[in-house]
Design an enzyme around this catalytic site. Sequence first.
Site, short mmCIF file in Angstrom:
data_model
loop_
_atom_site.label_atom_id
_atom_site.label_comp_id
_atom_site.label_asym_id
_atom_site.label_seq_id
_atom_site.Cartn_x
_atom_site.Cartn_y
_atom_site.Cartn_z
N ASP A 106 0.83 -1.20 0.00
CA ASP A 106 0.00 0.00 0.00
C ASP A 106 0.87 1.26 0.00
O ASP A 106 0.53 2.25 0.64
CB ASP A 106 -0.91 -0.02 1.23
CG ASP A 106 -2.11 0.92 1.09
OD1 ASP A 106 -2.43 1.30 -0.04
OD2 ASP A 106 -2.70 1.28 2.12
N LEU B 35 -3.10 -6.80 1.94
CA LEU B 35 -2.46 -7.31 0.74
C LEU B 35 -1.08 -6.69 0.56
O LEU B 35 -0.85 -5.54 0.92
CB LEU B 35 -3.31 -7.00 -0.50
CG LEU B 35 -4.69 -7.65 -0.57
CD1 LEU B 35 -5.50 -7.05 -1.70
CD2 LEU B 35 -4.56 -9.16 -0.75
N CYS C 31 -24.01 -5.67 2.11
CA CYS C 31 -23.08 -4.55 2.23
C CYS C 31 -23.68 -3.27 1.66
O CYS C 31 -23.53 -2.19 2.24
CB CYS C 31 -21.75 -4.88 1.56
SG CYS C 31 -21.84 -5.30 -0.20
N CYS D 75 -24.75 0.22 4.17
CA CYS D 75 -23.91 1.42 4.13
C CYS D 75 -24.74 2.67 4.45
O CYS D 75 -25.65 3.02 3.70
CB CYS D 75 -23.25 1.58 2.77
SG CYS D 75 -22.18 3.03 2.66
#
Length: 321
Positions: A139, A174, A199, A203
């Site tokens: 990242d 990741l 999901c 939200c």
Amino acid sequence: MNVSMNKQQLTAAVRAEANRLGFEGCGFAKAGFLEDEARRLEKWLLAGKHGKMHWMENHFDKRVDPTKLVPGAKSVISVLCSYHQPELFREHASDEANLRISKYALGEDYHFVLKDKLYQLFEFTKKLNGGLEGRVFVDSAPVMDKAWAVKSGLGWMGKHTNVISRKAGSCFFLGEMIVDAVFDYDSPTTDHCGSCTRCIDACPTDAITEPYSVDGSKCISYFTIELRDEIPAEYHDKLGNWIFGCDICQDVCPWNRKALPGSEPRLMARDELLGKDKGYWEELNLQEFRRLFKKNPVKRTKFDGLKRNIAAVRGNKKGKD
């Protein structure tokens, strides 16, 4: 390459070492131009869905083609490291009065943890391969880590745009090694979201505008982490009790109820970050902030940013005493 080892053997050995180092997944993909992702990213940026994250406009060519980021690159090796703690789902479900920090930020900063492991994996691969050129990323550069995780078979892109693994759920970090060696490449897995829209329905800011598309400028994580200005007043009551990040779309995902727990101790939640009441956060001073969040992702928002977030959720139903 070691003459006694073909690419299948090299791939298997690197995958086994990644597992030994504590990665729950390791996948291999051929480096190259991400044509579909480039088209979607360009459309997303033109629509302004990155908000004030202007850095996402930079290095577009490198972002969609790792061979421009790492000259000579032939492969992208993606790794998955879980921070999943099943007990936190239960705790948060019964602890809505307290202000909340996203679960990924309750342990040590993942940048340090994953890079430590990736450098070890790089040196292992270099020795086994008889040499290796490339770079490791966590990242920290224009790398489309989710796209490469999907291409390497680590999981599929969920409707909330987080990668989902059948074994690890979506609560994981990741990392990548972009290198000049050739491996036995993996194939993408199938999408297992089906007709589920939990999901999207959950939200509170309607940031998931449609399946597989998120308007980053409406996301609670954007408001509480990336945005440097004041949080728009019309969103204050939608922040609930989140003062850093948001887990709502992952909390409701059925795959996280089935996920195996993570194994890396450095990523697990620190006790002193759990169960703090609203009064504690409102009285937090700079010295305590620095002590509490040393080597922790929360420092990204800085002291003033965290106090801004705390003030923004003051009075919200879930944030009341």
